[in-house]
Design a protein around this motif. Structure first.
Motif, mmCIF file in Angstrom:
data_model
loop_
_atom_site.group_PDB
_atom_site.id
_atom_site.type_symbol
_atom_site.label_atom_id
_atom_site.label_comp_id
_atom_site.label_asym_id
_atom_site.label_seq_id
_atom_site.Cartn_x
_atom_site.Cartn_y
_atom_site.Cartn_z
ATOM 1 N N ASN A 1 0.874 -1.159 0.000
ATOM 2 C CA ASN A 1 0.000 0.000 0.000
ATOM 3 C C ASN A 1 0.917 1.216 0.000
ATOM 4 O O ASN A 1 1.765 1.345 0.884
ATOM 5 N N ILE A 2 0.794 2.079 -0.999
ATOM 6 C CA ILE A 2 1.629 3.267 -1.072
ATOM 7 C C ILE A 2 0.750 4.509 -1.040
ATOM 8 O O ILE A 2 -0.448 4.450 -1.291
ATOM 9 N N GLY A 3 1.357 5.619 -0.722
ATOM 10 C CA GLY A 3 0.642 6.887 -0.735
ATOM 11 C C GLY A 3 1.614 8.039 -0.632
ATOM 12 O O GLY A 3 2.754 7.872 -0.185
ATOM 13 N N ARG A 4 1.171 9.191 -1.051
ATOM 14 C CA ARG A 4 1.990 10.404 -0.916
ATOM 15 C C ARG A 4 1.309 11.311 0.094
ATOM 16 O O ARG A 4 0.182 11.777 -0.120
ATOM 17 N N LEU A 5 1.988 11.505 1.211
ATOM 18 C CA LEU A 5 1.461 12.365 2.265
ATOM 19 C C LEU A 5 1.239 13.776 1.735
ATOM 20 O O LEU A 5 1.985 14.246 0.866
ATOM 21 N N VAL A 6 0.245 14.469 2.265
ATOM 22 C CA VAL A 6 -0.032 15.837 1.835
ATOM 23 C C VAL A 6 1.021 16.819 2.339
ATOM 24 O O VAL A 6 1.098 17.948 1.856
ATOM 25 N N TRP B 1 -4.840 12.796 4.892
ATOM 26 C CA TRP B 1 -3.380 12.745 5.014
ATOM 27 C C TRP B 1 -2.661 12.410 3.719
ATOM 28 O O TRP B 1 -1.452 12.607 3.605
ATOM 29 N N PHE B 2 -3.391 11.874 2.729
ATOM 30 C CA PHE B 2 -2.763 11.446 1.482
ATOM 31 C C PHE B 2 -3.442 12.077 0.284
ATOM 32 O O PHE B 2 -4.666 12.171 0.235
ATOM 33 N N GLY B 3 -2.631 12.483 -0.695
ATOM 34 C CA GLY B 3 -3.167 12.981 -1.946
ATOM 35 C C GLY B 3 -3.631 11.823 -2.816
ATOM 36 O O GLY B 3 -3.141 10.700 -2.682
ATOM 37 N N LEU B 4 -4.562 12.080 -3.704
ATOM 38 C CA LEU B 4 -5.042 11.070 -4.636
ATOM 39 C C LEU B 4 -3.980 10.858 -5.708
ATOM 40 O O LEU B 4 -3.532 11.809 -6.348
ATOM 41 N N LEU B 5 -3.559 9.619 -5.894
ATOM 42 C CA LEU B 5 -2.508 9.319 -6.867
ATOM 43 C C LEU B 5 -3.042 9.228 -8.285
ATOM 44 O O LEU B 5 -2.299 9.417 -9.243
ATOM 45 N N GLY B 6 -4.304 8.888 -8.436
ATOM 46 C CA GLY B 6 -4.866 8.750 -9.770
ATOM 47 C C GLY B 6 -4.457 7.471 -10.473
ATOM 48 O O GLY B 6 -4.601 7.343 -11.690
#
Length: 168
Positions: free
Chosen positions: A14-19, A104-109
């Motif tokens: 599970n990955i994500g880019r914090l805001v 807390w996370f931006g939408l990666l699309g």
């Protein structure tokens, strides 16, 4: 759809880019909960292994930023089976944070979550996991990399309002 092959466990990335960068007040509540949520995961029935970060309290795995970006973080775990992972994700305190992901996370699309079967005892490296995620993005769900909808036995995700790009 896939059933669990004999002698395997279920890996997930599970990955994500914090805001904002770790340490920024906008992600402070998420960062403060990492140790607690990860600890519950480690004690959950069916948990096998988790990729560790720096070991510093309140950092989880955020020290292993992807592509040199400290805001681009990952969670890589192995579970005995899909039911164990599903139970942790949707029936534990993890669910409260999962529901608030957009804070807390931006939408990666693009897909940010992938699962695949690994031989029991295998501990995937982040590079392997990122390859699986890239395969899922390029080819859709296959036995090489898949989301919840590819698991015949998985049911909880259907009623938990997953973002469709994450659930497939």
């Amino acid at each position: 759809m896939t059933l669990q092959p004999p002698g395997t466990h279920l890996a997930q990335l599970n990955i994500g880019r914090l805001v904002a960068a770790p340490g920024d007040p906008r992600v402070a509540e998420f960062m403060a909960a990492l140790d607690r949520v990860n600890g519950i995961g480690r004690r959950s029935p069916g948990f096998v292994w988790m990729m560790e970060g720096s070991g510093e309290p309140g950092t989880g795995n955020t020290g292993t930023g992807i592509g040199g970006d400290p805001q681009f973080v990952s969670n890589l775990t192995v579970w005995e089976d899909a039911a164990s992972l599903e139970n942790f994700v949707f029936n534990s305190v993890h669910r409260r944070f999962y529901d608030r992901r957009a804070e807390w996370f931006g939408l990666l699309g693009r897909p940010h979550f992938a699962m695949w079967w690994v031989p029991a005892g295998h501990r995937p490296r982040l590079e392997e996991a990122l390859e699986r995620l890239a395969h899922l993005e390029a080819h859709g769900a296959t036995d090489h990399a898949f989301g919840w909808s590819h698991l015949k036995q998985a049911q909880l995700w259907k009623t938990r309002a997953c973002n469709p790009i994450a659930a497939e």
